[in-house]
Every structure is written in C-alpha cells, then in structure tokens.
Design a protein around this motif. Structure first.
Motif, short mmCIF file in Angstrom:
data_model
loop_
_atom_site.label_atom_id
_atom_site.label_comp_id
_atom_site.label_asym_id
_atom_site.label_seq_id
_atom_site.Cartn_x
_atom_site.Cartn_y
_atom_site.Cartn_z
N PHE A 49 -1.74 -4.26 39.58
CA PHE A 49 -2.92 -4.48 38.51
C PHE A 49 -3.96 -5.57 39.52
O PHE A 49 -4.42 -6.26 38.83
N GLU A 50 -4.05 -5.22 40.80
CA GLU A 50 -4.85 -6.19 41.71
C GLU A 50 -6.07 -6.61 41.21
O GLU A 50 -6.50 -7.52 41.11
N ARG A 51 -7.04 -5.59 40.72
CA ARG A 51 -8.33 -5.55 40.17
C ARG A 51 -8.56 -6.65 39.31
O ARG A 51 -9.39 -7.56 38.78
N LEU A 52 -7.29 -6.26 38.10
CA LEU A 52 -7.40 -7.34 36.94
C LEU A 52 -7.03 -8.90 37.30
O LEU A 52 -7.86 -9.62 36.71
N TRP A 53 -6.28 -9.05 38.35
CA TRP A 53 -5.83 -10.44 38.46
C TRP A 53 -6.92 -10.80 39.49
O TRP A 53 -7.10 -12.33 39.53
N MET A 54 -7.23 -10.48 40.66
CA MET A 54 -8.04 -11.13 41.65
C MET A 54 -9.61 -10.89 41.61
O MET A 54 -10.19 -12.04 41.87
N GLY A 55 -10.26 -9.63 40.84
CA GLY A 55 -11.57 -9.81 41.02
C GLY A 55 -12.16 -9.77 42.53
O GLY A 55 -11.47 -9.49 43.48
N THR A 56 -13.41 -10.09 42.60
CA THR A 56 -14.07 -10.22 43.82
C THR A 56 -13.98 -11.67 44.30
O THR A 56 -13.74 -12.78 43.59
N ASP A 57 -13.83 -11.89 45.67
CA ASP A 57 -14.05 -13.40 46.17
C ASP A 57 -14.89 -14.08 45.76
O ASP A 57 -16.14 -13.63 45.88
N ARG A 58 -15.11 -15.33 45.63
CA ARG A 58 -16.13 -16.21 45.12
C ARG A 58 -16.44 -16.82 46.42
O ARG A 58 -16.30 -18.16 46.79
N LEU A 59 -17.37 -16.41 47.15
CA LEU A 59 -17.72 -16.98 48.42
C LEU A 59 -19.17 -17.58 48.20
O LEU A 59 -20.10 -17.27 47.53
N THR A 69 -13.71 -22.85 49.58
CA THR A 69 -14.30 -21.38 49.65
C THR A 69 -13.01 -20.46 50.11
O THR A 69 -12.67 -20.81 51.37
N VAL A 70 -12.64 -19.73 49.34
CA VAL A 70 -11.51 -18.82 49.88
C VAL A 70 -11.94 -17.42 49.62
O VAL A 70 -12.24 -17.02 48.87
N ALA A 71 -11.40 -16.62 50.69
CA ALA A 71 -11.77 -15.12 51.02
C ALA A 71 -10.50 -14.47 51.31
O ALA A 71 -9.62 -15.23 51.78
N THR A 72 -10.28 -13.33 50.89
CA THR A 72 -9.12 -12.67 51.07
C THR A 72 -9.49 -11.31 51.51
O THR A 72 -10.50 -10.80 51.62
N ILE A 73 -8.30 -10.32 52.01
CA ILE A 73 -8.54 -9.21 52.50
C ILE A 73 -7.21 -8.23 52.33
O ILE A 73 -6.18 -8.77 52.39
N SER A 74 -7.23 -7.01 52.17
CA SER A 74 -6.08 -6.25 51.93
C SER A 74 -5.95 -5.21 53.14
O SER A 74 -7.06 -4.63 53.81
N LEU A 75 -4.82 -5.43 54.02
CA LEU A 75 -4.69 -4.63 55.35
C LEU A 75 -4.22 -3.36 54.94
O LEU A 75 -3.11 -3.09 54.41
N GLU A 76 -5.15 -2.45 55.19
CA GLU A 76 -4.59 -0.84 55.24
C GLU A 76 -4.91 -0.23 56.29
O GLU A 76 -5.69 -0.32 56.89
N PRO A 77 -4.03 0.98 56.25
CA PRO A 77 -2.77 1.36 55.84
C PRO A 77 -1.72 0.45 55.99
O PRO A 77 -1.59 -0.24 56.83
N ILE A 78 -0.60 0.53 54.83
CA ILE A 78 0.33 -0.61 55.03
C ILE A 78 1.09 -0.34 56.14
O ILE A 78 1.52 -1.46 56.84
N TYR A 79 1.46 0.77 56.62
CA TYR A 79 2.68 1.09 57.74
C TYR A 79 1.65 1.73 59.03
O TYR A 79 1.96 2.75 59.20
#
Length: 300
Positions: free
Chosen positions: A91-101, A136-146
């Motif tokens: 439920f990533e969108r629920l917990w993370m939202g957008t980065d607050r830059l 100030t913190v940014a994140t990223i999701s690395l895809e595809p996983i494998y």
C-alpha cells in the motif's frame, strides 16, 4: 509494480489458506480467516528463520550476543519483514505519498535508494526520521525488480536531476540500503561524483552475498561473491566521501565481512538484522551523524 504484485500474492495466499481450513478441517469462516492470517505470518516467520540458519552456517567471526539479545534481534527482523512486505509496501501510495522537496541553502537533499526486491516504501520510517531532523528527502523505486543493476543507473540519474531542479541544490547525498548502495556506486562509476556530495550505504553487499546465489534475476547474479560485475565496480569506482554502516549480524549479506568497503569509513552496529536496519533508531542516529559534515569530519 511491486505494490500490486504484493497485494495479489497476499490475497492469493489468504485464499489458499482459507480454502484448506474450510475443506480439510471443516473450519468456520472466522476460524478459516484466523488460520489464513496465521499462515501469512507463519510463512514469513519461517523465511526469517531460514535466513538465520543460513547465516549461522556461513557467518564471519562476529561479536557474541546473549540469548535475549539474539531473540530480540530475530523478533525485530521478523517484525521488519511483516511491516515492510505485508503492511507498507503493498500500500505504498497510502503510506508514502509524494516526496516533500523544498529548497535548503544549508544542506544538500538526500536521495534514498532501496534494496533488492523492495520499493521506496522501505524508507517509510527512515524518511520520517530524517525529515524530523530537518533534511530534505527524496526517494526512488527501482524497476523492474529483477534486472541488471546497470539498468538502474539511468533512473537514478534522472531522479538526481529532478531533485536538484526542485531544490535548487548543486549536489545530493546518496543513501543506499542493501542493493541500493550498489546502484549508487554504479551511478558514480558511470557518471562520476560531480552531483554527489557523499555516499552512505546501509547493509550493502559490497563484495556480494552467498545468499544471492538463491536470488532471482540478473541483479542477484551480479551480487554473487566473485562476480565479474562486482570486480568491475570495485576497479572503476571514483573516489568519493563514503560511509559504510553495517551490522555484524546481518542475515542477508553472508559472510558479513563482505559488507565492508575498502577505502571507506566502515561502521559496525551489532545485533541487527538486514531488513530491520531501515527501522532501527541506532542506524538512524548513525546515519544522521554521517550526514552532518561536522560530526562526519570528527569521526574520520
């Protein structure tokens, strides 16, 4: 997308366990539901236990822990597994939202890069701790996983440029957990360190992990000790201010000596599992000290 895959897997898992309970044990719907929940929790307990069995067979020399310390470490790692892969990541969108830059003229922004089989959701707790300290913190999701870790270099490069544009900063600090540290080093090898102030890795298998032999995908093959990819990464990496934080009792990177990086400042924290590092107050404190240039200078 990892979140969708995890939700589907959990739903399927619950359905299978419930069906077994209803068909073979004539359970009531409530009992079947409880049985299914126990199955979900039990499978992850078994997986966590299996990693520690493998760790015990292949570990480096490590500081001895008392019985209660060992139990606490195991339970913390199990809880991190549940929190990350059952409660937050699906439920990533629920917990993370957008980065607050936001612009910050005093400190560079921090880009958090997650590990193998995870997403940016793995940073839910740590991001809150860093932001509470004023970063100030940014994140990223690395895809595809494998896929190859090299395929993550371009997305990381784009994210760095996006963060710099949004904050007005000239450089970022890269923080990578597990494989995320290798992805950060792959970026630096290909692009240099002009846009990176420093690198901090948490539980990164700099020399690979024996457990990677059982992983899925090209990135797992690359994290196998002695791989050609790791050799190339080590031989061509640019010199950059680097702090390596690791646990002497890591249950995913085996042997634990592979967590250290020659030429970097290596800091060991005892009594922590691999996943629980990103939920650990001790790691958060060490990370915050590592991000602070004054404290960082005093510890080199």
């Amino acid at each position: 997308m990892l979140a969708i895959a995890l939700r589907l897997f959990i739903v399927l898992e619950l359905a299978v366990y419930s069906t077994l309970a209803l068909h073979y044990f004539a359970a009531t719907p409530l009992a079947a539901g409880l049985f299914a929940l126990a199955g979900v929790l039990g499978l992850r307990l078994w997986i966590t236990g299996l990693t520690y069995v493998f760790t015990w067979l292949h570990h480096s020399p490590w500081p001895r822990l008392g019985p209660w310390q060992s139990v606490a470490m195991f339970l913390a790692e199990y809880a991190a597994f549940i929190v990350n892969f059952v409660l937050i990541s699906p439920f990533e969108r629920l917990w993370m939202g957008t980065d607050r830059l936001r612009p910050d003229s005093e400190r560079p922004p921090v880009l958090l890069i997650h590990g193998f089989g995870c997403s940016r959701a793995a940073w839910w707790w740590m991001r809150r701790r860093l932001e509470a300290a004023g970063w100030t913190v940014a994140t990223i999701s690395l895809e595809p996983i494998y896929t190859s870790i090299e395929n993550y270099v371009e997305p990381v490069s784009r994210r760095i440029d996006e963060v710099l544009a949004a904050t007005g900063a000239k450089q970022v600090i890269l923080v990578g957990h597990s494989m995320g540290g290798l992805a950060a080093r792959a970026y630096l090898r290909r692009n240099g360190g002009a846009k990176v102030a420093r690198l901090v890795t948490l539980g990164t298998p700099h020399a690979g992990s024996e457990l990677a032999k059982f992983g899925i995908g090209e990135n797992a093959r690359q994290m196998t000790p002695g791989s050609a990819w790791l050799a190339t990464l080590a031989s061509e990496a640019p010199a950059i201010d680097t702090l390596v934080i690791f646990s002497s009792h890591d249950n995913y990177v085996i042997p634990q000596s592979n967590l250290e990086l020659p030429g970097a400042q290596n800091m060991a924290i005892d009594g922590l599992g691999h996943l629980s590092m990103v939920y650990s107050p001790r790691v958060a404190e060490a990370l915050l000290d590592g991000l602070d240039p004054v404290k960082r200078g005093n510890k080199v």
